[in-house]
Write an enzyme that holds these catalytic residues in place. Structure first.
Site, mmCIF file in Angstrom:
data_model
loop_
_atom_site.group_PDB
_atom_site.id
_atom_site.type_symbol
_atom_site.label_atom_id
_atom_site.label_comp_id
_atom_site.label_asym_id
_atom_site.label_seq_id
_atom_site.Cartn_x
_atom_site.Cartn_y
_atom_site.Cartn_z
ATOM 1 N N HIS A 212 -1.220 -10.311 -3.213
ATOM 2 C CA HIS A 212 -1.988 -9.758 -4.350
ATOM 3 C C HIS A 212 -2.814 -10.092 -5.326
ATOM 4 O O HIS A 212 -3.266 -9.721 -6.783
ATOM 5 C CB HIS A 212 -1.972 -8.218 -5.054
ATOM 6 C CG HIS A 212 -2.081 -7.448 -5.154
ATOM 7 N ND1 HIS A 212 -2.882 -6.740 -5.588
ATOM 8 C CD2 HIS A 212 -1.729 -5.494 -4.851
ATOM 9 C CE1 HIS A 212 -3.992 -5.651 -6.011
ATOM 10 N NE2 HIS A 212 -3.015 -5.115 -5.047
ATOM 11 N N GLN B 272 -7.519 -3.893 2.524
ATOM 12 C CA GLN B 272 -7.613 -3.723 1.739
ATOM 13 C C GLN B 272 -8.643 -4.172 0.366
ATOM 14 O O GLN B 272 -8.688 -5.799 0.080
ATOM 15 C CB GLN B 272 -6.677 -2.850 0.282
ATOM 16 C CG GLN B 272 -6.894 -2.111 -0.023
ATOM 17 C CD GLN B 272 -6.747 -0.976 0.167
ATOM 18 O OE1 GLN B 272 -6.328 -0.148 1.520
ATOM 19 N NE2 GLN B 272 -6.170 0.806 -0.667
ATOM 20 N N ASN C 258 0.907 -1.370 0.019
ATOM 21 C CA ASN C 258 -0.201 -0.065 -0.034
ATOM 22 C C ASN C 258 1.021 1.541 0.092
ATOM 23 O O ASN C 258 1.799 1.173 -0.280
ATOM 24 C CB ASN C 258 -1.202 0.230 1.147
ATOM 25 C CG ASN C 258 -1.903 0.436 0.653
ATOM 26 O OD1 ASN C 258 -2.278 1.951 0.425
ATOM 27 N ND2 ASN C 258 -3.679 -0.111 0.798
ATOM 28 N N ARG C 259 0.472 2.595 0.149
ATOM 29 C CA ARG C 259 0.964 3.622 0.154
ATOM 30 C C ARG C 259 1.957 4.133 1.705
ATOM 31 O O ARG C 259 1.175 4.643 2.417
ATOM 32 C CB ARG C 259 -0.672 4.530 -0.345
ATOM 33 C CG ARG C 259 -0.263 4.596 -1.929
ATOM 34 C CD ARG C 259 -1.968 4.778 -2.148
ATOM 35 N NE ARG C 259 -1.722 4.635 -3.628
ATOM 36 C CZ ARG C 259 -2.918 3.992 -3.633
ATOM 37 N NH1 ARG C 259 -3.728 3.500 -3.258
ATOM 38 N NH2 ARG C 259 -3.450 3.474 -4.852
ATOM 39 N N ASP D 202 -11.477 1.244 -2.846
ATOM 40 C CA ASP D 202 -10.014 1.354 -2.699
ATOM 41 C C ASP D 202 -9.278 1.827 -1.441
ATOM 42 O O ASP D 202 -8.800 2.588 -1.310
ATOM 43 C CB ASP D 202 -9.484 1.907 -3.796
ATOM 44 C CG ASP D 202 -7.830 1.721 -4.367
ATOM 45 O OD1 ASP D 202 -6.991 1.098 -3.595
ATOM 46 O OD2 ASP D 202 -6.910 2.060 -5.258
ATOM 47 N N HIS E 279 3.477 -0.333 -2.671
ATOM 48 C CA HIS E 279 4.073 -1.456 -3.041
ATOM 49 C C HIS E 279 4.806 -1.733 -2.789
ATOM 50 O O HIS E 279 5.779 -2.967 -4.302
ATOM 51 C CB HIS E 279 2.873 -2.516 -3.939
ATOM 52 C CG HIS E 279 1.363 -2.441 -3.980
ATOM 53 N ND1 HIS E 279 0.884 -2.426 -2.297
ATOM 54 C CD2 HIS E 279 0.552 -2.343 -5.531
ATOM 55 C CE1 HIS E 279 -0.326 -2.444 -2.442
ATOM 56 N NE2 HIS E 279 -0.793 -2.528 -4.113
ATOM 57 N N GLU F 131 -6.585 -7.090 -0.270
ATOM 58 C CA GLU F 131 -5.144 -7.730 0.852
ATOM 59 C C GLU F 131 -5.059 -7.086 2.254
ATOM 60 O O GLU F 131 -5.386 -5.730 2.863
ATOM 61 C CB GLU F 131 -4.372 -6.026 -0.476
ATOM 62 C CG GLU F 131 -4.557 -6.260 -1.621
ATOM 63 C CD GLU F 131 -4.784 -4.335 -2.310
ATOM 64 O OE1 GLU F 131 -3.715 -4.867 -1.664
ATOM 65 O OE2 GLU F 131 -5.859 -4.391 -3.379
ATOM 66 N N TYR G 82 -5.867 -11.014 -7.335
ATOM 67 C CA TYR G 82 -7.336 -10.593 -7.539
ATOM 68 C C TYR G 82 -8.372 -11.741 -8.466
ATOM 69 O O TYR G 82 -7.845 -13.143 -9.278
ATOM 70 C CB TYR G 82 -7.319 -10.065 -9.151
ATOM 71 C CG TYR G 82 -6.844 -8.932 -8.679
ATOM 72 C CD1 TYR G 82 -5.132 -8.643 -8.563
ATOM 73 C CD2 TYR G 82 -6.608 -7.373 -9.931
ATOM 74 C CE1 TYR G 82 -4.551 -6.926 -8.885
ATOM 75 C CE2 TYR G 82 -6.622 -6.201 -9.653
ATOM 76 C CZ TYR G 82 -5.256 -6.109 -9.420
ATOM 77 O OH TYR G 82 -4.855 -4.693 -9.459
HETATM 78 C C1 GLA Z 1 -3.878 -1.667 -4.811
HETATM 79 C C2 GLA Z 1 -4.466 0.004 -4.047
HETATM 80 C C3 GLA Z 1 -4.660 0.323 -5.648
HETATM 81 C C4 GLA Z 1 -3.533 -0.472 -7.222
HETATM 82 C C5 GLA Z 1 -3.585 -1.694 -7.070
HETATM 83 C C6 GLA Z 1 -2.880 -1.789 -8.107
HETATM 84 O O1 GLA Z 1 -5.093 -2.550 -4.513
HETATM 85 O O2 GLA Z 1 -5.078 0.274 -3.271
HETATM 86 O O3 GLA Z 1 -4.936 1.823 -5.424
HETATM 87 O O4 GLA Z 1 -2.882 0.067 -6.556
HETATM 88 O O5 GLA Z 1 -3.611 -2.374 -5.626
HETATM 89 O O6 GLA Z 1 -3.605 -1.684 -9.197
#
Ligand code: GLA
Length: 379
Positions: free
Chosen positions: A206, A315, A106-107, A278, A132, A343, A208
């Site tokens: 991560h 997340q 994450n950020r 998100d 990430h 996540e 999907y």
């Molecule tokens: C995470 C982030 C999203 C995006 C995805 C990858 O879920 O929170 O904003 O960056 O990864 O695309």
């Protein structure tokens, strides 16, 4: 006559023993093949199969789960994760399909944090923030892989040494991530790490999902339950404001099974900022260390995914940035909301939020985290 009967009995016994042995062999299995090479390092593809035929294919490039085949309510097997047929697709995969994410999932705001009075500058790969792990996160590392098999399942132990200064983070970090596919239809991730200098650590997976099968449309009809009363609202760069906001009477309330798409286009500031969901949800704790964080049910196929974790957050990402520019497996074009990710993690930007649960790992301590995906079918 007596002799004939006992010969027959022996024959039956032998057949039973052979069948039993074959059954035992079939309980689970592991196969290894070459997937390709990354900068001179050979990369392998491992196929793990459990007693019910659930099959996970994973590679030591980024620890990526390349495919996951699950039965539906009629026993039909489908691959339910987004990704690519070949290694090439993953080399510059901006969506992080299937990968281990680190050193900090994450950020982190403005790609910067201060620890013990020292300021650290990271790559602003999601301007103005770091995302990430930076430019070359753990999702792009070639991990060492060690397969294992025990009475309950099969798995892989991935190890990686992230060097002091890699992507701007302090300390040599020894990371171990164990994937176990059990005969109880669980895929468990055990994360461990140690360091020689204090550093933030936040590891996740991560993958999907599209429980109807990858490439088969969007996930807006999937019913989601989140075990969360609160979430962390974000600013316009998707950094938490610091507030833990109640989900009550908002489109973020998934305390009862609700279609992902039911409210995704509602007029709501947070949904607009996230281009959908998100957001990090605060897992409600009931005293279990491994707590159910999320449950997803796909009504057509009956497939169910349950996510359990020791982490304080999850997340929920509704695949908002998928925009049809990625062509995945079998030529499938991944459009917006064609997959979702759950996540499990510590909260985003924790190094800059002293009130959030700490993500700082110090020398002498051990980072430990566990997440389990459980696969079920509802008729
Ligand atoms: C995470 C982030 C999203 C995006 C995805 C990858 O879920 O929170 O904003 O960056 O990864 O695309």
């Amino acid at each position: 006559m007596k002799l004939a009967i006992s010969a027959f009995a022996v024959l039956v016994l032998v057949i039973c023993c052979v069948a039993f042995a074959a059954g035992a062999d079939r309980s689970h299995s592991m196969k290894k093949e070459i997937f390709g090479a990354v900068q001179g390092s050979s990369v392998d593809l491992y196929t793990l199969t459990n007693a019910h035929g659930i099959e996970v294919r994973a590679t030591n490039f980024g620890g990526i789960i390349v495919s996951l085949r699950l039965p539906d309510k009629n026993g039909r097997m489908d691959d339910v994760v987004l990704g690519f047929d070949k290694l090439d697709g993953y080399l510059d995969n901006k969506a992080y399909f299937g990968a281990i994410v680190g050193r900090y999932a994450n950020r982190i705001a403005k790609a910067c944090f201060t620890l013990d009075g020292v300021q650290y500058q990271l790559a602003a790969n999601d301007p103005p923030n770091t995302l990430h792990g930076g430019n070359k996160g753990f999702n792009k590392a070639v991990w060492k892989a060690e397969p294992f098999e025990n009475s309950n399942g099969v798995g892989l132990i991935f190890t990686y040494v992230s060097k002091d200064g890699e992507e701007g983070y302090p300390g040599n970090l020894n990371v171990k991530v164990k994937y176990t596919l059990s005969d109880q239809d669980e895929l468990t991730f055990d994360y461990e790490a140690t360091t020689d200098k204090a550093t933030p650590v936040n590891l996740t997976q991560h993958t999907y999902f599209n429980l109807a099968g990858e490439g088969r449309g969007d996930i807006l009809g999937h019913e989601l339950t989140l075990n969360a009363d609160r979430f962390t609202p974000v600013d316009k760069t998707l950094i938490p404001t610091g507030e833990l906001r109640s989900v009550k009477n908002t489109p973020f309330d998934f305390s009862k099974p609700t279609k992902i798409g039911a409210r995704i286009n509602d007029k709501n500031e947070q949904l607009e900022l996230g281009h959908g969901y998100d957001h990090n949800f605060v897992v409600r704790r009931t005293g279990n260390s491994l707590e159910l964080a999320a449950r997803v049910h796909e009504p057509q196929t009956g497939r169910v995914l349950e996510v359990y974790t020791t982490e304080p957050g999850v997340q929920f990402y509704s695949g908002n940035f998928l925009d049809g520019t990625i062509t995945g497996k079998q030529g499938h074009v991944y459009k917006q909301h064609f997959g979702f990710a759950l996540e499990t993690q510590h909260f985003p930007d924790s190094p800059n939020h002293p009130d959030f649960p700490s993500t700082i790992l110090r020398p002498g301590q051990g980072y430990r985290s566990q997440t389990m995906f459980k696969f079920l079918v509802e008729k």
